[in-house]
Motif scaffolding. Structure first.
Motif, PDB file in Angstrom:
ATOM      1  N   ARG A  35       0.773  -1.176   0.141  1.00  0.00           N
ATOM      2  CA  ARG A  35       0.202   0.006  -0.122  1.00  0.00           C
ATOM      3  C   ARG A  35       0.776   1.321   0.078  1.00  0.00           C
ATOM      4  O   ARG A  35       0.258   2.366  -0.633  1.00  0.00           O
ATOM      5  N   GLN A  36       1.981   1.264   0.711  1.00  0.00           N
ATOM      6  CA  GLN A  36       2.813   2.465   0.679  1.00  0.00           C
ATOM      7  C   GLN A  36       3.567   2.537  -0.594  1.00  0.00           C
ATOM      8  O   GLN A  36       3.741   3.705  -1.085  1.00  0.00           O
ATOM      9  N   LEU A  37       3.868   1.606  -1.268  1.00  0.00           N
ATOM     10  CA  LEU A  37       4.535   1.494  -2.388  1.00  0.00           C
ATOM     11  C   LEU A  37       3.606   2.119  -3.518  1.00  0.00           C
ATOM     12  O   LEU A  37       3.954   3.124  -4.424  1.00  0.00           O
ATOM     13  N   VAL A  38       2.437   1.798  -3.418  1.00  0.00           N
ATOM     14  CA  VAL A  38       1.342   2.478  -4.388  1.00  0.00           C
ATOM     15  C   VAL A  38       1.102   3.971  -4.224  1.00  0.00           C
ATOM     16  O   VAL A  38       0.896   4.489  -5.167  1.00  0.00           O
ATOM     17  N   ALA A  39       0.935   4.233  -2.968  1.00  0.00           N
ATOM     18  CA  ALA A  39       0.601   5.667  -2.557  1.00  0.00           C
ATOM     19  C   ALA A  39       1.834   6.218  -2.973  1.00  0.00           C
ATOM     20  O   ALA A  39       1.912   7.336  -3.642  1.00  0.00           O
ATOM     21  N   GLY A  40       3.230   5.881  -2.804  1.00  0.00           N
ATOM     22  CA  GLY A  40       4.336   6.629  -3.226  1.00  0.00           C
ATOM     23  C   GLY A  40       4.290   6.755  -4.716  1.00  0.00           C
ATOM     24  O   GLY A  40       4.797   7.710  -5.283  1.00  0.00           O
ATOM     25  N   TRP A  41       3.988   5.597  -5.469  1.00  0.00           N
ATOM     26  CA  TRP A  41       4.012   5.666  -7.128  1.00  0.00           C
ATOM     27  C   TRP A  41       2.903   6.696  -7.473  1.00  0.00           C
ATOM     28  O   TRP A  41       3.213   7.283  -8.320  1.00  0.00           O
ATOM     29  N   ILE A  42       1.909   6.968  -6.833  1.00  0.00           N
ATOM     30  CA  ILE A  42       1.060   7.946  -7.195  1.00  0.00           C
ATOM     31  C   ILE A  42       1.485   9.552  -6.837  1.00  0.00           C
ATOM     32  O   ILE A  42       1.063  10.276  -7.706  1.00  0.00           O
ATOM     33  N   PHE A  43       1.884   9.547  -5.676  1.00  0.00           N
ATOM     34  CA  PHE A  43       2.362  10.946  -5.014  1.00  0.00           C
ATOM     35  C   PHE A  43       3.620  11.364  -5.590  1.00  0.00           C
ATOM     36  O   PHE A  43       3.911  12.494  -5.195  1.00  0.00           O
ATOM     37  N   ALA A  44       4.410  10.326  -5.794  1.00  0.00           N
ATOM     38  CA  ALA A  44       5.927  10.799  -6.216  1.00  0.00           C
ATOM     39  C   ALA A  44       6.224  11.470  -7.440  1.00  0.00           C
ATOM     40  O   ALA A  44       5.733  10.792  -8.594  1.00  0.00           O
ATOM     41  N   PRO A  45       7.089  12.545  -7.435  1.00  0.00           N
ATOM     42  CA  PRO A  45       7.753  13.143  -8.708  1.00  0.00           C
ATOM     43  C   PRO A  45       8.450  12.011  -9.488  1.00  0.00           C
ATOM     44  O   PRO A  45       8.602  11.740 -10.756  1.00  0.00           O
ATOM     45  N   LYS A  46       9.375  11.308  -8.753  1.00  0.00           N
ATOM     46  CA  LYS A  46      10.308  10.346  -9.435  1.00  0.00           C
ATOM     47  C   LYS A  46       9.576   8.833  -9.234  1.00  0.00           C
ATOM     48  O   LYS A  46       9.477   8.648  -7.809  1.00  0.00           O
ATOM     49  N   ARG A  47       9.320   8.382 -10.049  1.00  0.00           N
ATOM     50  CA  ARG A  47       8.658   6.801  -9.750  1.00  0.00           C
ATOM     51  C   ARG A  47       9.779   5.682  -9.697  1.00  0.00           C
ATOM     52  O   ARG A  47      10.046   4.711 -10.250  1.00  0.00           O
ATOM     53  N   THR A  48      10.401   5.970  -8.218  1.00  0.00           N
ATOM     54  CA  THR A  48      11.042   4.678  -7.780  1.00  0.00           C
ATOM     55  C   THR A  48      10.752   4.535  -6.364  1.00  0.00           C
ATOM     56  O   THR A  48       9.835   5.120  -5.673  1.00  0.00           O
ATOM     57  N   ILE A  49      11.253   3.289  -5.742  1.00  0.00           N
ATOM     58  CA  ILE A  49      11.025   2.954  -4.325  1.00  0.00           C
ATOM     59  C   ILE A  49      11.294   4.123  -3.338  1.00  0.00           C
ATOM     60  O   ILE A  49      10.583   4.537  -2.542  1.00  0.00           O
ATOM     61  N   LEU A  50      12.678   4.485  -3.581  1.00  0.00           N
ATOM     62  CA  LEU A  50      12.815   5.558  -2.788  1.00  0.00           C
ATOM     63  C   LEU A  50      12.313   6.763  -2.826  1.00  0.00           C
ATOM     64  O   LEU A  50      11.827   7.476  -1.815  1.00  0.00           O
ATOM     65  N   GLY A  51      11.928   7.333  -4.273  1.00  0.00           N
ATOM     66  CA  GLY A  51      10.999   8.572  -4.494  1.00  0.00           C
ATOM     67  C   GLY A  51       9.646   8.342  -3.801  1.00  0.00           C
ATOM     68  O   GLY A  51       9.163   9.133  -3.129  1.00  0.00           O
ATOM     69  N   GLY A  52       9.151   7.188  -3.702  1.00  0.00           N
ATOM     70  CA  GLY A  52       7.817   6.961  -3.343  1.00  0.00           C
ATOM     71  C   GLY A  52       7.807   7.132  -1.743  1.00  0.00           C
ATOM     72  O   GLY A  52       6.787   7.518  -1.144  1.00  0.00           O
ATOM     73  N   LEU A  53       8.981   6.482  -1.225  1.00  0.00           N
ATOM     74  CA  LEU A  53       8.993   6.545   0.190  1.00  0.00           C
ATOM     75  C   LEU A  53       9.068   7.883   0.726  1.00  0.00           C
ATOM     76  O   LEU A  53       8.336   8.152   1.715  1.00  0.00           O
ATOM     77  N   ARG A  54       9.909   8.773  -0.060  1.00  0.00           N
ATOM     78  CA  ARG A  54      10.175  10.176   0.507  1.00  0.00           C
ATOM     79  C   ARG A  54       8.846  10.779   0.466  1.00  0.00           C
ATOM     80  O   ARG A  54       8.241  11.574   1.004  1.00  0.00           O
ATOM     81  N   ALA A  55       7.964  10.624  -0.601  1.00  0.00           N
ATOM     82  CA  ALA A  55       6.604  11.066  -1.104  1.00  0.00           C
ATOM     83  C   ALA A  55       5.522  11.028   0.043  1.00  0.00           C
ATOM     84  O   ALA A  55       4.831  11.624   0.403  1.00  0.00           O
ATOM     85  N   THR A  56       5.716   9.710   0.450  1.00  0.00           N
ATOM     86  CA  THR A  56       4.717   9.173   1.567  1.00  0.00           C
ATOM     87  C   THR A  56       5.227   9.437   3.196  1.00  0.00           C
ATOM     88  O   THR A  56       4.549   9.241   4.015  1.00  0.00           O
ATOM     89  N   GLN A  57       6.416  10.006   3.144  1.00  0.00           N
ATOM     90  CA  GLN A  57       7.020  10.345   4.389  1.00  0.00           C
ATOM     91  C   GLN A  57       7.024   8.936   5.289  1.00  0.00           C
ATOM     92  O   GLN A  57       6.911   8.894   6.463  1.00  0.00           O
ATOM     93  N   SER A  58       7.265   7.779   4.680  1.00  0.00           N
ATOM     94  CA  SER A  58       7.242   6.590   5.430  1.00  0.00           C
ATOM     95  C   SER A  58       8.300   6.494   6.278  1.00  0.00           C
ATOM     96  O   SER A  58       9.515   6.870   6.063  1.00  0.00           O
ATOM     97  N   THR A  59       8.447   5.600   7.336  1.00  0.00           N
ATOM     98  CA  THR A  59       9.350   5.515   8.266  1.00  0.00           C
ATOM     99  C   THR A  59       9.870   4.078   7.919  1.00  0.00           C
ATOM    100  O   THR A  59      10.937   3.793   8.636  1.00  0.00           O
ATOM    101  N   LYS A  60       9.421   3.413   6.923  1.00  0.00           N
ATOM    102  CA  LYS A  60      10.172   1.968   6.517  1.00  0.00           C
ATOM    103  C   LYS A  60      11.214   2.067   5.920  1.00  0.00           C
ATOM    104  O   LYS A  60      11.672   3.081   5.189  1.00  0.00           O
ATOM    105  N   HIS A  61      12.254   1.156   6.281  1.00  0.00           N
ATOM    106  CA  HIS A  61      13.418   1.081   5.670  1.00  0.00           C
ATOM    107  C   HIS A  61      13.174   0.703   4.148  1.00  0.00           C
ATOM    108  O   HIS A  61      11.948  -0.242   3.820  1.00  0.00           O
TER     109      HIS A  61
END
Length: 95
Positions: free
Chosen positions: A27-53
């Motif tokens: 779910r975090q990956l999908v949210a990040g893919w939707i909201f991130a300007p760069k479609r990468t895993i790290l970009g998605g985690l930054r966009a969702t402000q996730s605390t997961k590694h």
């Protein structure tokens, strides 16, 4: 950021075949893919402000326990429901 509740039923198709920790990462990956300007895993985690590694999200695709066959069949069923109109039923009488 969180995914809107109207989008969650579509994700349920995928997450039903996963364990809860894997589903949460997905779910975090999908949210990040939707909201991130760069479609990468790290970009998605930054966009969702996730605390997961980021390794936890990479593991979703690398070696998490979920069945691609189950997910594929569930996606097929969802596509059929969303694209095919209800069948027409013809009633005929014999005189």
């Amino acid at each position: 950021m969180d995914i809107t509740t109207s989008f969650m039923p579509l994700l349920q198709v995928f997450t039903a075949a996963m364990s809860e920790p894997t589903a949460e990462s997905f779910r975090q990956l999908v949210a990040g893919w939707i909201f991130a300007p760069k479609r990468t895993i790290l970009g998605g985690l930054r966009a969702t402000q996730s605390t997961k590694h980021h390794r936890a999200c990479h593991r979703v695709f690398a070696n998490a326990s979920w069945s691609i066959d189950t997910v594929g069949l569930a996606v097929f069923d969802l596509v059929v429901k969303l694209t095919i109109r209800p069948p027409t039923i013809w009633l005929a009488t014999i005189h």
